[in-house]
Design a protein around this motif. Structure first.
Motif, mmCIF file in Angstrom:
data_model
loop_
_atom_site.group_PDB
_atom_site.id
_atom_site.type_symbol
_atom_site.label_atom_id
_atom_site.label_comp_id
_atom_site.label_asym_id
_atom_site.label_seq_id
_atom_site.Cartn_x
_atom_site.Cartn_y
_atom_site.Cartn_z
ATOM 1 N N ILE A 56 0.844 -1.200 0.000
ATOM 2 C CA ILE A 56 0.000 0.000 0.000
ATOM 3 C C ILE A 56 0.880 1.251 0.000
ATOM 4 C CG2 ILE A 56 -1.674 1.322 1.362
ATOM 5 C CD1 ILE A 56 -2.848 -1.332 2.297
ATOM 6 N N GLU A 57 1.941 1.280 0.793
ATOM 7 C CA GLU A 57 2.811 2.449 0.848
ATOM 8 C C GLU A 57 3.518 2.673 -0.476
ATOM 9 O OE1 GLU A 57 5.404 1.733 4.061
ATOM 10 O OE2 GLU A 57 3.911 2.118 5.646
ATOM 11 N N ASP A 58 3.922 1.587 -1.172
ATOM 12 C CA ASP A 58 4.582 1.743 -2.467
ATOM 13 C C ASP A 58 3.632 2.303 -3.520
ATOM 14 O OD1 ASP A 58 6.871 0.792 -1.298
ATOM 15 O OD2 ASP A 58 6.578 -1.282 -2.007
ATOM 16 N N LEU A 59 2.330 1.855 -3.514
ATOM 17 C CA LEU A 59 1.361 2.321 -4.522
ATOM 18 C C LEU A 59 0.961 3.767 -4.285
ATOM 19 C CD1 LEU A 59 -0.936 -0.813 -4.908
ATOM 20 C CD2 LEU A 59 0.715 0.064 -6.538
ATOM 21 N N MET A 60 1.092 4.253 -3.069
ATOM 22 C CA MET A 60 0.695 5.633 -2.806
ATOM 23 C C MET A 60 1.624 6.633 -3.473
ATOM 24 S SD MET A 60 -0.474 5.491 1.199
ATOM 25 C CE MET A 60 -0.885 7.239 1.195
ATOM 26 N N TYR A 61 2.793 6.193 -3.910
ATOM 27 C CA TYR A 61 3.694 7.088 -4.640
ATOM 28 C C TYR A 61 3.296 7.214 -6.117
ATOM 29 C CZ TYR A 61 6.861 6.946 -0.645
ATOM 30 O OH TYR A 61 7.396 7.071 0.611
ATOM 31 N N THR A 62 2.509 6.238 -6.660
ATOM 32 C CA THR A 62 2.214 6.224 -8.111
ATOM 33 C C THR A 62 0.748 6.528 -8.425
ATOM 34 O OG1 THR A 62 1.881 3.840 -7.986
ATOM 35 C CG2 THR A 62 4.087 4.627 -8.542
ATOM 36 N N ILE A 63 -0.182 6.145 -7.563
ATOM 37 C CA ILE A 63 -1.614 6.340 -7.848
ATOM 38 C C ILE A 63 -2.235 7.042 -6.662
ATOM 39 C CG2 ILE A 63 -1.738 4.307 -9.338
ATOM 40 C CD1 ILE A 63 -2.967 2.790 -7.049
ATOM 41 N N THR A 64 -3.476 7.463 -6.880
ATOM 42 C CA THR A 64 -4.213 8.129 -5.822
ATOM 43 C C THR A 64 -4.744 7.109 -4.836
ATOM 44 O OG1 THR A 64 -6.259 8.019 -7.080
ATOM 45 C CG2 THR A 64 -4.888 9.979 -7.406
ATOM 46 N N PRO A 65 -5.000 7.552 -3.596
ATOM 47 C CA PRO A 65 -5.494 6.609 -2.586
ATOM 48 C C PRO A 65 -6.837 5.978 -2.952
ATOM 49 C CG PRO A 65 -4.620 8.581 -1.538
ATOM 50 C CD PRO A 65 -4.658 8.860 -3.012
ATOM 51 N N GLU A 119 -7.821 4.817 -5.759
ATOM 52 C CA GLU A 119 -7.655 3.729 -6.707
ATOM 53 C C GLU A 119 -7.048 2.482 -6.080
ATOM 54 O OE1 GLU A 119 -5.332 5.240 -9.873
ATOM 55 O OE2 GLU A 119 -6.787 6.741 -10.502
ATOM 56 N N ILE A 120 -6.477 2.581 -4.854
ATOM 57 C CA ILE A 120 -5.785 1.436 -4.248
ATOM 58 C C ILE A 120 -6.738 0.257 -3.990
ATOM 59 C CG2 ILE A 120 -4.577 0.696 -2.147
ATOM 60 C CD1 ILE A 120 -3.181 3.373 -2.104
ATOM 61 N N PRO A 121 -7.990 0.440 -3.497
ATOM 62 C CA PRO A 121 -8.864 -0.735 -3.232
ATOM 63 C C PRO A 121 -9.216 -1.513 -4.487
ATOM 64 C CG PRO A 121 -9.617 1.183 -2.018
ATOM 65 C CD PRO A 121 -8.593 1.664 -2.956
ATOM 66 N N PHE A 122 -9.008 -0.940 -5.659
ATOM 67 C CA PHE A 122 -9.367 -1.624 -6.902
ATOM 68 C C PHE A 122 -8.191 -2.356 -7.519
ATOM 69 C CE2 PHE A 122 -12.105 2.094 -6.424
ATOM 70 C CZ PHE A 122 -13.369 1.507 -6.428
ATOM 71 N N GLN A 123 -7.057 -2.346 -6.831
ATOM 72 C CA GLN A 123 -5.899 -3.066 -7.341
ATOM 73 C C GLN A 123 -5.995 -4.541 -6.983
ATOM 74 O OE1 GLN A 123 -3.594 -1.577 -9.301
ATOM 75 N NE2 GLN A 123 -4.825 0.303 -9.105
ATOM 76 N N LEU A 124 -5.312 -5.388 -7.711
ATOM 77 C CA LEU A 124 -5.350 -6.832 -7.518
ATOM 78 C C LEU A 124 -4.694 -7.194 -6.199
ATOM 79 C CD1 LEU A 124 -6.051 -9.615 -8.668
ATOM 80 C CD2 LEU A 124 -3.766 -9.658 -9.714
ATOM 81 N N GLU A 128 -6.282 0.851 10.735
ATOM 82 C CA GLU A 128 -6.686 2.251 10.748
ATOM 83 C C GLU A 128 -6.160 2.964 9.514
ATOM 84 O OE1 GLU A 128 -8.733 3.760 12.692
ATOM 85 O OE2 GLU A 128 -9.046 2.019 13.996
ATOM 86 N N SER A 129 -4.965 2.653 9.110
ATOM 87 C CA SER A 129 -4.417 3.294 7.906
ATOM 88 C C SER A 129 -5.180 2.868 6.659
ATOM 89 C CB SER A 129 -2.923 2.946 7.767
ATOM 90 O OG SER A 129 -2.751 1.556 7.612
ATOM 91 N N TYR A 130 -5.609 1.607 6.619
ATOM 92 C CA TYR A 130 -6.368 1.126 5.445
ATOM 93 C C TYR A 130 -7.734 1.811 5.378
ATOM 94 C CZ TYR A 130 -8.258 -2.035 1.942
ATOM 95 O OH TYR A 130 -8.831 -2.542 0.809
ATOM 96 N N LYS A 131 -8.361 2.013 6.554
ATOM 97 C CA LYS A 131 -9.657 2.697 6.567
ATOM 98 C C LYS A 131 -9.503 4.133 6.063
ATOM 99 C CE LYS A 131 -11.909 0.062 10.246
ATOM 100 N NZ LYS A 131 -12.503 0.121 11.605
ATOM 101 N N ARG A 132 -8.454 4.804 6.405
ATOM 102 C CA ARG A 132 -8.258 6.157 5.936
ATOM 103 C C ARG A 132 -8.134 6.205 4.433
ATOM 104 N NH1 ARG A 132 -4.776 6.453 10.451
ATOM 105 N NH2 ARG A 132 -2.983 6.219 9.074
ATOM 106 N N ILE A 133 -7.502 5.139 3.900
ATOM 107 C CA ILE A 133 -7.370 5.087 2.442
ATOM 108 C C ILE A 133 -8.758 4.977 1.791
ATOM 109 C CG2 ILE A 133 -6.443 3.731 0.538
ATOM 110 C CD1 ILE A 133 -4.103 3.020 2.378
#
Length: 841
Positions: free
Chosen positions: A791-800, A802-807, A836-841
């Motif tokens: 999750i931390e690596d993807l936050m550098y490339t995409i918006t938060p 869009e992260i729940p829709f990743q594989l 808690e961090s995932y919920k914020r995303i």
């Protein structure tokens, strides 16, 4: 106008009293005046500087007459703390060379008296200040008159006109009738002193006619101030007239001179006649004096010869008495017996021989007698007597020492036997030796070299006795001591962790060792002390008061005071308080011969005790250290060496036990796999408890060194064993460090060394616990950590959004991962933070 101090009779009497109090010739004070003394410099203001203030003084002029001679003095009087006049300085009037009035003083009342005999001319002379000019003129005029009367000359006057002083004297001197005195009184007898006069004048400095001429000249000079050349010419003419008058007077006195010369010639003839008569009488008197001197010389020689003959006869009688050999002493020295009954006669003969030899030496004999043939022959006979007596006495004492020890060897009651420990008793031996103590003292005075062989004979004989006593006592001591043997294997892994340690009481072993020291150490010290005094070594007391050598109060020792031979008072002049280093070295060599070999029996007791219980080395070390600290005397040096050797032997045996225990600990490493608490951990606690029970005196350092070595090996071995299985390494460390702390908690509170290792084990326990917890957390939540990193690596490339829709990062994937990670484990703060961090995303 105030009255001058020169008229103060009380001041004059006080000065005269102060001068004449010291005794000697009485002096008369003719004038005394109060002055102010200073050394300052007068300035423009006419006042002294601050650092040179004036001091009150009194100047007194005194005279002292002896027949036709009169001496005058100037004295300086000072006031004491009580206001009493005291003499301060004395100046002789004959040394007065200058009177100078200070020109810088506007009042003109300050003057300086210069003397030609002052030691330091570089120091400014004191300045004297009068109250007014009248007092100054009165004092200076009196001094000048005294110089003219007593010395016939005047000092140099600077800063004041003599004519002016003469005029002042004429004005201030009333008419006084001078009394006529006999001529033998002296020149000062004409001095007039009246209380009612303002000034005291001996006589005028110039005559009345001279004074009138000078007034006329001065008047002419003043009136004719503008005719200097005419005045000079007038003076020249008058000078020529005076010279012509003088020449005429000389020529007119020629008849008188011839009459005087005739009288002198007749007087010279009378003197020559008198001189001739005196020469004749002088020759006759000289001859008579020579005759009297020759008679007195012969008489004195006869008297001196008589006195010398009497003194010579007395000296020869003394010398003959000194050289005579009493027959009873000669028989005793040459053929006398050395039995105890005849020792008193032998001692008297030795004392006589010693005194006779000293009496024939130069310090006690007049050097003029030393080279006389009779004295040399008598000295040689005394030397032969001495050599023969010393040889006989030395041979007797060597045989006496050997026979005395052989007698004790033949009697078994002197030694320990089976079933009976015998305390060595040397009272009889010392009593018999004490009989010949004074003889040895005299032998030392006669021939010091003979003591070397006697000392060796005594040491060799007594050494056999001491070694026999120590060997029999040690053998019987070991045989009579019953103690079960404790195992030497304490930390061996093959014995099993449930092995019970043998707790048999082995205190009898250390008690036996202590008894050996209690019996023999005081005996050896006493023997050393007795030997040093008996063999005439100059040493102090050997057994310190209150030392361990005398601490045994349960068992009596009759030989404690046997070293008091009563021989130190034979000749107090010969006994020396100190001792040289060579004497001490010889004593130590003899003590080594006396006690050498006895250490073998002590070492045998130590080895025997080690075999029964190695831990008893601790108590034996403390006992040895206590005895070692009490041996302070120089002559007991070999006893200290013996105790040092025993201490080294005990330390070596204990180190051997510690090394073996370390090898037992290291052998635990060779086992294939070990889990749980290692066997040597609880066994070390038992071993440490037992070691603490055996500590006595100064053995703490020995035990602390053993603790350090054992615990260091234990920790190193534990780390090596834990590294054999890295998966359970921290668990092994946790269990063993915890067991170490639990087993040594009580001892660590009282033993500083174990407390240090206790804290070290606590730190190592915390480190292992931290590593183990970190490993468990990482192993249980590894997938959760990976999910969070993605999750931390993807936050550098995409918006938060869009992260729940990743594989693999959907909410369903998160629930499955949490369920699998948290199965059987309580929710940690780390997992909650991830959620808690995932919920914020």
């Amino acid at each position: 106008m105030a009255k001058s101090s020169a008229d103060d009779e009380e001041l004059r009497r006080a000065c005269e009293t102060a001068i004449n109090d010291g005794g000697g010739t009485k002096q008369q004070v003719v004038l005394s005046m109060r002055v102010a003394k200073s050394r300052g410099i007068w300035g423009k203001s006419g006042k002294l500087s601050r650092h040179h203030m004036a001091k009150p003084r009194v100047l007194a002029i005194s005279t002292n007459s002896k027949g036709q001679r009169t001496k005058a003095f100037i004295r300086v009087m000072t006031y004491s703390s009580g206001g009493v006049l005291e003499p301060a300085k004395l100046y002789k009037l004959k040394h007065l060379s200058k009177v100078e009035v200070i020109a810088n003083d506007p009042s003109g009342c300050t003057f300086v008296l210069g003397f030609d005999n002052l030691r330091s001319q570089s120091v400014a002379p004191p300045q004297w200040t009068m109250r007014n000019t009248d007092d100054r003129n009165r004092l200076l005029l009196f001094i000048l008159n005294m110089c003219k009367e007593v010395l016939g000359r005047l000092p140099k006057v600077v800063g004041i006109d003599v004519v002016e002083m003469a005029l002042w004297a004429k004005e201030n001197t009333p008419a006084v009738t001078n009394q006529a005195y006999p001529q033998d009184v002296g020149p000062v007898a004409s001095v007039v002193t009246e209380n009612d006069l303002t000034v005291t004048v001996e006589k005028d400095l110039v005559s009345q006619a001279e004074e009138e001429d000078m007034e006329a000249l001065l008047g002419t000079y003043v009136m004719g101030i503008g005719e200097a050349e005419a005045f000079s010419e007038r003076l020249k003419r008058e000078l020529l007239a005076l010279e012509a008058a003088n020449v005429h007077a000389i020529l007119g006195s020629e008849p008188l001179i011839e009459e005087v010369l005739q009288g002198l010639e007749s007087a010279s003839i009378c003197v020559d006649d008198m001189d001739e008569w005196l020469g004749i009488f002088n020759v006759k008197l000289r001859h008579m004096r020579e005759d009297i001197e020759s008679i007195e010389t012969r008489n004195n020689k006869l008297e001196m010869q008589s006195v010398n003959n009497k003194a010579l006869i007395a000296e020869l009688d003394k010398l003959l008495e000194r050289m005579r050999v009493p027959p009873e002493y000669a028989a005793c020295l040459l053929e006398g017996s050395f039995d105890e009954a005849r020792m008193l006669k032998n001692i008297e003969a030795c004392e006589w021989l010693t005194g006779a030899l000293r009496g024939l030496e130069v310090p006690n004999l007049d050097p003029c007698y030393a080279n006389i043939r009779a004295v040399k022959e008598r000295r040689a006979e005394h030397e032969k007597l001495k050599a023969k007596f010393v040889r006989r006495a030395s041979e007797f004492l060597r045989n006496f020492f050997a026979g005395l020890v052989d007698f004790m060897f033949s009697d078994k009651s002197y030694f320990s036997q089976r079933g009976q420990l015998k305390r060595p008793d040397h009272s009889d031996l010392r009593y018999k030796c004490r009989t010949y103590a004074r003889l040895l003292q005299h032998l030392k005075g006669l021939d010091k070299n003979c003591l070397g062989g006697l000392r060796k004979a005594y040491c060799s004989s007594l050494n056999l006795l001491l070694r026999r006593e120590a060997r029999d006592f040690a053998n019987e001591l070991r045989a009579s001591t019953k103690a079960s043997r404790n195992p030497t294997v304490w930390l061996e892994a093959s014995a099993g962790s449930n092995q019970t340690v043998n707790n048999a009481d082995t205190s009898s072993v250390s008690d036996a060792y202590a008894k050996m020291l209690t019996i023999f150490i005081p005996l050896l010290v006493d023997e050393s002390s007795f030997f040093a005094h008996f063999m005439c070594f100059e040493v102090p007391a050997l057994v310190p008061p209150g030392g361990p050598a005398n601490e045994n109060t349960n068992e009596s020792n009759d030989d404690v005071n046997d070293d008091d031979l009563g021989i130190m008072d034979i000749d107090d002049n010969d006994s020396k308080v100190g001792k040289t280093s060579g004497e001490l070295g010889t004593l130590n060599e003899c003590l080594h011969e006396l006690l050498d070999g006895i250490q073998e029996d002590f070492c045998a007791v130590v080895d025997w005790a080690y075999k029964i219980d190695p831990l008893r080395c601790i108590s034996m070390h403390g006992i040895t250290e206590r005895y070692l600290s009490g041996q302070k005397a120089d002559a007991a040096g070999f006893v200290r060496l013996l105790l040092d050797e025993l201490e080294s032997r005990i330390s070596m045996q204990f180190s051997r036990f510690v090394d073996e225990a370390c090898h037992q600990i290291e052998r635990n490493e060779r086992n294939v796999r070990q889990m749980g608490v290692l066997s040597y951990i609880p066994r070390f606690a038992t071993l440490a408890t037992r070691m603490e029970q055996y500590i006595q005196g100064q053995s703490r350092d020995l035990v602390d060194q053993a603790y350090t070595k054992l615990v260091s090996i234990m920790f190193v071995t534990l780390e090596k064993i834990a590294q054999t299985d890295l998966k359970y390494a921290d668990i092994v460390l946790l269990e063993n460090y915890a067991a170490f702390q639990n087993s040594l908690y009580d001892l660590a509170n009282v033993v500083p060394t174990l407390a240090k290792f206790y804290h070290q084990a606590s730190e190592l326990y915390e480190q292992a616990c931290t590593r183990h917890i970190n490993m468990i957390i990482y192993y249980q939540f590894e997938r959760l950590f990976q999910f969070a990193r993605k999750i931390e690596d993807l936050m550098y490339t995409i918006t938060p959004e869009e992260i729940p829709f990743q594989l693999g990062l959907s909410k369903m994937d998160l629930r499955k991962m949490l369920k699998s990670s948290l199965s059987g484990v309580r929710l940690t703060s780390l997992s909650v933070q991830c959620i808690e961090s995932y919920k914020r995303i």
